[in-house]
Design a protein around this motif. Structure first.
Motif, PDB file in Angstrom:
ATOM      1  N   MET C   1      35.071  32.672  34.068  1.00 52.94           N
ATOM      2  CA  MET C   1      35.793  33.802  34.658  1.00 52.94           C
ATOM      3  C   MET C   1      36.895  33.340  35.605  1.00 52.94           C
ATOM      4  SD  MET C   1      32.988  35.306  37.353  1.00 52.94           S
ATOM      5  CE  MET C   1      32.035  35.969  35.986  1.00 52.94           C
ATOM      6  N   GLY C   2      37.124  32.018  35.663  1.00 47.31           N
ATOM      7  CA  GLY C   2      38.153  31.491  36.567  1.00 47.31           C
ATOM      8  C   GLY C   2      39.508  32.121  36.298  1.00 47.31           C
ATOM      9  N   GLY C   3      40.093  32.754  37.303  1.00 49.54           N
ATOM     10  CA  GLY C   3      41.426  33.325  37.177  1.00 49.54           C
ATOM     11  C   GLY C   3      41.436  34.807  36.888  1.00 49.54           C
ATOM     12  N   GLN C   4      40.268  35.351  36.525  1.00 48.94           N
ATOM     13  CA  GLN C   4      40.232  36.776  36.184  1.00 48.94           C
ATOM     14  C   GLN C   4      40.423  37.625  37.444  1.00 48.94           C
ATOM     15  OE1 GLN C   4      36.897  37.562  33.649  1.00 48.94           O
ATOM     16  NE2 GLN C   4      37.131  39.777  33.825  1.00 48.94           N
ATOM     17  N   LEU C   5      41.220  38.659  37.333  1.00 50.14           N
ATOM     18  CA  LEU C   5      41.456  39.549  38.476  1.00 50.14           C
ATOM     19  C   LEU C   5      40.625  40.813  38.318  1.00 50.14           C
ATOM     20  CD1 LEU C   5      45.326  39.122  38.877  1.00 50.14           C
ATOM     21  CD2 LEU C   5      43.492  38.002  40.167  1.00 50.14           C
ATOM     22  N   PHE C   7      37.986  41.838  40.408  1.00 50.01           N
ATOM     23  CA  PHE C   7      36.631  41.872  40.977  1.00 50.01           C
ATOM     24  C   PHE C   7      36.608  42.387  42.418  1.00 50.01           C
ATOM     25  CE2 PHE C   7      35.816  38.671  37.591  1.00 50.01           C
ATOM     26  CZ  PHE C   7      34.790  39.351  36.951  1.00 50.01           C
ATOM     27  N   GLY C   8      37.782  42.603  42.988  1.00 53.68           N
ATOM     28  CA  GLY C   8      37.807  43.103  44.362  1.00 53.68           C
ATOM     29  C   GLY C   8      37.598  41.995  45.362  1.00 53.68           C
ATOM     30  N   PRO C   9      37.449  42.366  46.644  1.00 57.21           N
ATOM     31  CA  PRO C   9      37.316  41.343  47.680  1.00 57.21           C
ATOM     32  C   PRO C   9      36.016  40.556  47.551  1.00 57.21           C
ATOM     33  CG  PRO C   9      37.144  43.560  48.624  1.00 57.21           C
ATOM     34  CD  PRO C   9      37.455  43.734  47.175  1.00 57.21           C
ATOM     35  N   VAL C  10      36.025  39.339  48.074  1.00 56.72           N
ATOM     36  CA  VAL C  10      34.813  38.521  48.095  1.00 56.72           C
ATOM     37  C   VAL C  10      33.823  39.156  49.082  1.00 56.72           C
ATOM     38  CG1 VAL C  10      33.877  36.238  48.661  1.00 56.72           C
ATOM     39  CG2 VAL C  10      36.125  36.439  47.544  1.00 56.72           C
ATOM     40  N   ARG C  47      22.490  26.257  31.251  1.00 52.11           N
ATOM     41  CA  ARG C  47      23.801  26.887  31.440  1.00 52.11           C
ATOM     42  C   ARG C  47      24.243  27.621  30.180  1.00 52.11           C
ATOM     43  NH1 ARG C  47      25.830  21.463  34.170  1.00 52.11           N
ATOM     44  NH2 ARG C  47      25.334  21.928  36.345  1.00 52.11           N
ATOM     45  N   ILE C  50      22.577  30.917  29.921  1.00 53.25           N
ATOM     46  CA  ILE C  50      23.194  31.916  30.810  1.00 53.25           C
ATOM     47  C   ILE C  50      24.498  32.420  30.204  1.00 53.25           C
ATOM     48  CG2 ILE C  50      24.308  32.260  33.061  1.00 53.25           C
ATOM     49  CD1 ILE C  50      22.223  30.308  34.232  1.00 53.25           C
ATOM     50  N   GLU C  51      25.287  31.495  29.654  1.00 53.51           N
ATOM     51  CA  GLU C  51      26.594  31.895  29.121  1.00 53.51           C
ATOM     52  C   GLU C  51      26.464  32.731  27.850  1.00 53.51           C
ATOM     53  OE1 GLU C  51      28.645  28.181  28.768  1.00 53.51           O
ATOM     54  OE2 GLU C  51      28.776  27.959  30.952  1.00 53.51           O
ATOM     55  N   TYR C  58      25.980  40.304  31.466  1.00 52.41           N
ATOM     56  CA  TYR C  58      26.258  39.249  32.457  1.00 52.41           C
ATOM     57  C   TYR C  58      26.853  39.851  33.727  1.00 52.41           C
ATOM     58  CZ  TYR C  58      28.029  34.719  34.216  1.00 52.41           C
ATOM     59  OH  TYR C  58      28.285  33.606  34.978  1.00 52.41           O
ATOM     60  N   LEU C  59      27.831  40.739  33.545  1.00 51.53           N
ATOM     61  CA  LEU C  59      28.557  41.260  34.704  1.00 51.53           C
ATOM     62  C   LEU C  59      27.734  42.256  35.519  1.00 51.53           C
ATOM     63  CD1 LEU C  59      32.147  41.606  33.225  1.00 51.53           C
ATOM     64  CD2 LEU C  59      31.358  39.957  34.932  1.00 51.53           C
TER      65      LEU C  59
END
Lengths: 204, 105, 81
Positions: C1-5, C7-10, C47, C50-51, C58-59
């Motif tokens: 999910m690296g780079g995906q926008l 998700f909102g604030p951490v 891993r 999980i993937e 997953y989400l």
């Protein structure tokens, strides 16, 4: 290997999660793969030993001992072993430790975008934000925005280096020693260092 | 992720000699295998520079599929410019990549 | 999910957070670690499991729920428990 929901009476996917975990534990113990005592002992040992104090001790020593700092940047495992907080042998430690140093020009921050890899032994149980989708997804793309959500506003001229920790190496940040700490000993310096500082979402 | 102690590369694991060294420019292979791999999607096909090498480790693609023995390869730390990855940004992102994930460029 | 926008604030919580948010999370953590050490599966199989969780599941599941699903899946696939 389907993660089927429903249609598989053995997955117990409809049970409340705590009951599912109990059921799994019973099956695993019945199969002779482990015992309740092993599980208890593992957890107790983990919670006793895994702590950000371990990483903080490495940092404090690096701040006060330049030769140690050099050794730690070259070989994190050996440095951790010197202070009794890990094994010099990466295979025994469970990971190869790579320490990245903050400088006047570079600020480092660590993530694992693929799962949530993290040096548990040195940083303690990982915070939920580190495992969150938002952190994993966004810090590689917009680290300044993400760090600002932690209250960390970095000057534009400071370069940000993000480390995506997706192999069996684990990263730890060596923060910069704060000004005005020249008269503090290792123990007092250790107390200044936070888990967030060791990940890079705080300055120290 | 869990402590992978039980499943670690052992000291006797030796890579075939590393094909890349510090400072080399490399391209991540633009792959999308059906099996497990440890190449994050956001660096596939991208150009980067090797800034460190961790030494040898068994290839996750092989171990996840039960291939015995798994290939053992040098893991390189490859640094990418944010501008190359996202079109914007002045930061860098470094990713640990097994040697067969990379090609020279 | 690296780079995906998107998700909102951490969800930043600094200090005072318990190691586990429920007793069952600690049991899943211990189970996974002990099973890894016992060689029931290796970390790459874990891993992978999980993937392979479908993305919509997953989400919407939590971190340790995904671990639980992966352990159940691996033990069943290997016929271990």
């Amino acid at each position: 290997m389907s993660h089927a929901e429903g249609g598989n009476s053995e997955s117990h996917a409809d049970l409340p999660v705590a009951a599912r975990v109990r059921r799994l534990e019973e099956r695993v113990v019945a199969a002779g793969l482990t015992t309740d005592a092993d599980l208890d002992a593992y957890l107790t040992k983990f919670l006793e030993r895994a702590s950000p104090m371990n990483g903080a001790r490495l940092v404090a020593r690096a701040w006060t001992d330049p030769a140690f700092r050099e050794r730690m940047l070259a070989d994190g495992n050996s440095a951790a072993a010197e202070l009794g907080v890990g094994s010099a042998d990466p295979a025994r430690q469970g990971f190869q430790l790579r320490v990245v140093e903050n400088t006047a020009t570079v600020h480092n921050v660590v993530v694992c975008t693929l799962c949530s890899c993290y040096p548990l032994a040195l940083l303690g149980p990982s915070p939920s934000w580190y495992k969150s989708h938002a952190y994993r997804a966004r810090v590689v793309r917009e680290p300044r925005v993400v760090l600002a959500e932690f209250g960390l506003e970095l000057p534009e001229e400071l370069e940000i280096a993000v480390w995506d920790s997706n192999s069996e190496a684990r990263y730890m940040v060596l923060p910069r020693r704060p000004d005005g700490t020249a008269d503090l000993d290792d123990e007092a310096l250790t107390r200044l260092v936070t888990r967030e500082g060791l990940i890079g979402t705080a300055l120290v | 992720m869990p402590d992978p102690r039980a499943a670690l590369p052992q000291a006797q694991d030796q890579p075939s000699s590393a094909a890349f060294t510090l400072g080399d420019r490399v391209r991540v292979r633009a792959v999308d295998p059906e099996h497990h791999t440890r190449v994050p999607r956001y660096v596939r096909g991208q150009l980067g520079e090797i800034v460190h090498s961790h030494g040898a480790a068994p290839l996750p693609d092989d171990r996840a599929r039960g291939i015995e023995p798994p290939r053992v390869e040098t893991v390189h730390v490859v640094r990418f410019a944010a501008r190359d990855l996202w079109g914007v940004g002045d930061h860098t992102v470094a990713v640990d990549l097994w040697e067969s994930y990379l090609e020279p460029c | 999910m690296g780079g995906q926008l998107g998700f909102g604030p951490v969800p930043v919580v600094v200090g005072g957070e318990p190691a586990f948010h429920a007793a069952w999370e600690a049991r899943v953590f211990a189970l996974s670690s002990v099973l890894l050490r016992a060689g029931a599966y290796n970390v790459d199989e874990f891993r992978d499991a999980i993937e392979r969780i479908p993305p919509e599941t997953y989400l919407r599941t939590s971190y340790y729920e995904r671990w639980l699903m992966a352990i159940e899946d691996l033990l069943e696939a290997k016929g271990l428990a």
